[in-house]
Every structure is written in structure tokens, then in C-alpha cells.
Design a protein around this motif. Structure first.
Motif, mmCIF file in Angstrom:
data_model
loop_
_atom_site.group_PDB
_atom_site.id
_atom_site.type_symbol
_atom_site.label_atom_id
_atom_site.label_comp_id
_atom_site.label_asym_id
_atom_site.label_seq_id
_atom_site.Cartn_x
_atom_site.Cartn_y
_atom_site.Cartn_z
ATOM 1 N N CYS A 93 0.842 -1.192 0.000
ATOM 2 C CA CYS A 93 0.000 0.000 0.000
ATOM 3 C C CYS A 93 0.885 1.252 0.000
ATOM 4 N N SER A 94 0.589 2.161 -0.899
ATOM 5 C CA SER A 94 1.321 3.419 -0.960
ATOM 6 C C SER A 94 0.696 4.399 0.029
ATOM 7 N N ALA A 95 1.490 4.900 0.948
ATOM 8 C CA ALA A 95 0.990 5.845 1.951
ATOM 9 C C ALA A 95 0.597 7.178 1.318
ATOM 10 N N GLN A 96 1.275 7.555 0.239
ATOM 11 C CA GLN A 96 0.991 8.837 -0.420
ATOM 12 C C GLN A 96 -0.347 8.825 -1.161
ATOM 13 N N THR A 97 -0.582 7.754 -1.917
ATOM 14 C CA THR A 97 -1.790 7.706 -2.746
ATOM 15 C C THR A 97 -2.936 6.929 -2.101
ATOM 16 N N GLY A 98 -2.611 6.015 -1.178
ATOM 17 C CA GLY A 98 -3.643 5.202 -0.535
ATOM 18 C C GLY A 98 -4.177 4.090 -1.416
ATOM 19 N N VAL A 99 -3.393 3.654 -2.425
ATOM 20 C CA VAL A 99 -3.826 2.574 -3.318
ATOM 21 C C VAL A 99 -2.745 1.505 -3.442
ATOM 22 N N LYS A 100 -3.168 0.295 -3.816
ATOM 23 C CA LYS A 100 -2.261 -0.804 -4.146
ATOM 24 C C LYS A 100 -2.246 -0.935 -5.665
ATOM 25 N N THR A 101 -1.155 -1.451 -6.210
ATOM 26 C CA THR A 101 -1.018 -1.601 -7.658
ATOM 27 C C THR A 101 -0.528 -3.005 -7.985
ATOM 28 N N ARG A 102 -0.952 -3.499 -9.150
ATOM 29 C CA ARG A 102 -0.388 -4.737 -9.692
ATOM 30 C C ARG A 102 -0.464 -4.682 -11.204
ATOM 31 N N SER A 103 0.389 -5.473 -11.848
ATOM 32 C CA SER A 103 0.415 -5.472 -13.311
ATOM 33 C C SER A 103 -0.017 -6.826 -13.836
ATOM 34 N N GLY A 104 -0.485 -6.818 -15.083
ATOM 35 C CA GLY A 104 -0.905 -8.033 -15.755
ATOM 36 C C GLY A 104 -0.267 -8.105 -17.125
ATOM 37 N N VAL A 105 0.173 -9.313 -17.505
ATOM 38 C CA VAL A 105 0.787 -9.539 -18.810
ATOM 39 C C VAL A 105 -0.232 -10.259 -19.689
ATOM 40 N N LEU A 106 -0.352 -9.836 -20.939
ATOM 41 C CA LEU A 106 -1.321 -10.418 -21.867
ATOM 42 C C LEU A 106 -1.080 -11.916 -22.011
ATOM 43 N N LYS A 107 -2.121 -12.686 -21.760
ATOM 44 C CA LYS A 107 -2.058 -14.145 -21.877
ATOM 45 C C LYS A 107 -2.698 -14.583 -23.185
ATOM 46 N N LYS A 108 -3.851 -13.997 -23.530
ATOM 47 C CA LYS A 108 -4.569 -14.407 -24.726
ATOM 48 C C LYS A 108 -5.454 -13.266 -25.223
ATOM 49 N N ALA A 109 -5.464 -13.064 -26.536
ATOM 50 C CA ALA A 109 -6.360 -12.089 -27.159
ATOM 51 C C ALA A 109 -7.351 -12.865 -28.017
ATOM 52 N N LEU A 110 -8.609 -12.844 -27.630
ATOM 53 C CA LEU A 110 -9.635 -13.589 -28.352
ATOM 54 C C LEU A 110 -10.178 -12.791 -29.525
ATOM 55 N N TYR A 111 -10.533 -13.481 -30.584
ATOM 56 C CA TYR A 111 -11.158 -12.874 -31.766
ATOM 57 C C TYR A 111 -10.364 -11.693 -32.316
ATOM 58 N N ASN A 112 -9.055 -11.834 -32.375
ATOM 59 C CA ASN A 112 -8.166 -10.812 -32.947
ATOM 60 C C ASN A 112 -8.335 -9.445 -32.278
ATOM 61 N N ALA A 113 -8.633 -9.435 -31.001
ATOM 62 C CA ALA A 113 -8.820 -8.178 -30.274
ATOM 63 C C ALA A 113 -7.496 -7.430 -30.171
ATOM 64 N N GLN A 114 -7.567 -6.110 -30.193
ATOM 65 C CA GLN A 114 -6.392 -5.265 -30.016
ATOM 66 C C GLN A 114 -6.197 -5.052 -28.519
ATOM 67 N N CYS A 115 -5.182 -5.680 -27.935
ATOM 68 C CA CYS A 115 -4.962 -5.647 -26.486
ATOM 69 C C CYS A 115 -3.594 -5.061 -26.158
ATOM 70 N N GLU A 116 -3.503 -4.414 -25.010
ATOM 71 C CA GLU A 116 -2.216 -3.930 -24.528
ATOM 72 C C GLU A 116 -1.421 -5.110 -23.987
ATOM 73 N N GLU A 117 -0.104 -5.087 -24.176
ATOM 74 C CA GLU A 117 0.743 -6.191 -23.703
ATOM 75 C C GLU A 117 0.802 -6.244 -22.175
ATOM 76 N N ILE A 118 0.915 -5.077 -21.536
ATOM 77 C CA ILE A 118 0.990 -5.005 -20.075
ATOM 78 C C ILE A 118 -0.024 -3.960 -19.601
ATOM 79 N N VAL A 119 -0.794 -4.316 -18.576
ATOM 80 C CA VAL A 119 -1.761 -3.384 -18.007
ATOM 81 C C VAL A 119 -1.497 -3.244 -16.510
ATOM 82 N N TYR A 120 -1.887 -2.117 -15.959
ATOM 83 C CA TYR A 120 -1.716 -1.850 -14.531
ATOM 84 C C TYR A 120 -3.081 -1.547 -13.927
#
Length: 142
Positions: A93-120
Motif C-alpha cells: 500500500c502506498s501511503a501517499q496515494t492510498g492505493v495498491k497496484t499490480r500489473s498483468g501480462v497479456l495471456k490471450k487475445a480472443l477474436y483478434n482483439a487489439q490488447c495492450e501487452e501489459i496493463v496496470y
């Protein structure tokens, strides 16, 4: 001896007939009336609100189709229902912002969707401290 020969011949004919019937079923499943192989699919559009059952439109050359689809009601709208990510554990937990963060790596894009490689993603820090042990309710009490 003659009876065994006839039974063996009958068994072979029956086996060949069932194998041929199985091939016909497989061919019917593959054929959908279209020879087109380069389908472009749009996003799943829910029938009502922003989740649940809906449809997806696809086009290929001069042909178009609609497929049934479903958007889970707990999906991350920011990423789209067709982008699947593998997320790591929540950070501290960030004391300054009061939020937690995590990232996700693209595993699968269905139906030729345009997806970001990494999301936060972020979420507010919990103000409650969760206890590890919980008493069983309704058991062992008199």
C-alpha cells in the motif's frame, strides 16, 4: 468355422459402416456454409446493460455473421472482455496515494482483439486488518 467367418465378416462391415458415419458427422460440423478463412470479429456487444449475453459481428469479404457471446459481469471494462491477462500479486500500500497496484501480462487475445501487452490496475488500500483465524459459528457452542 463357417459361423466364425460370417461373424468376423459381419463385424468388419459394421465397423467400417460406423467409421464412415463418424467421418460424415465430422465433416458436417466443420462446414458452416462458408469457405472464407479470414474472419474479422468485432467486440462482444451485450443485449442489455454492460454484461451478460450478447452477440459479436464478424465479416469476411462480402459475408457477415453474428455469433452469440457472453461478457462476465465481473470483467475489467478498461481492458475489454476479449483480452485475458495473467496478474501478479498486489503490491504494498502506498501511503501517499492510498492505493495498491499490480500489473498483468497479456495471456490471450480472443477474436483478434487489439490488447495492450501489459496493463496496470489499482485498488484502494484496505483500512481494516483481516484476522487470520476465524471462529466457527454455530458449532461447539451450547
Amino acid at each position: 468355422m463357417l459361423v466364425r467367418g460370417l461373424l468376423l465378416l459381419l463385424a468388419l462391415i459394421l465397423l467400417a459402416a460406423t467409421a464412415e458415419a463418424g467421418k460424415n458427422k465430422k465433416e458436417k460440423v466443420k462446414k458452416d456454409g462458408s469457405d472464407c478463412e479470414d474472419w474479422r470479429w468485432g467486440p462482444c456487444v451485450p443485449n442489455s446493460k454492460d454484461c451478460g449475453l450478447g452477440y459479436r459481428e464478424g465479416t469476411c469479404k462480402d459475408e457477415s455473421k453474428k455469433l452469440k457471446c457472453k461478457i462476465p459481469c465481473n470483467w475489467k471494462k478498461k481492458f475489454g472482455a476479449d483480452c485475458k491477462y495473467k496478474f501478479e500479486s498486489w503490491g504494498g500500500c502506498s501511503a501517499q496515494t492510498g492505493v495498491k497496484t499490480r500489473s498483468g501480462v497479456l495471456k490471450k487475445a480472443l477474436y483478434n482483439a487489439q490488447c495492450e501487452e501489459i496493463v496496470y490496475v489499482t485498488k484502494p488500500c484496505s483500512s481494516k486488518i483481516k484476522s487470520k483465524s476465524k471462529a466457527k459459528k454455530g458449532k461447539g457452542k451450547d
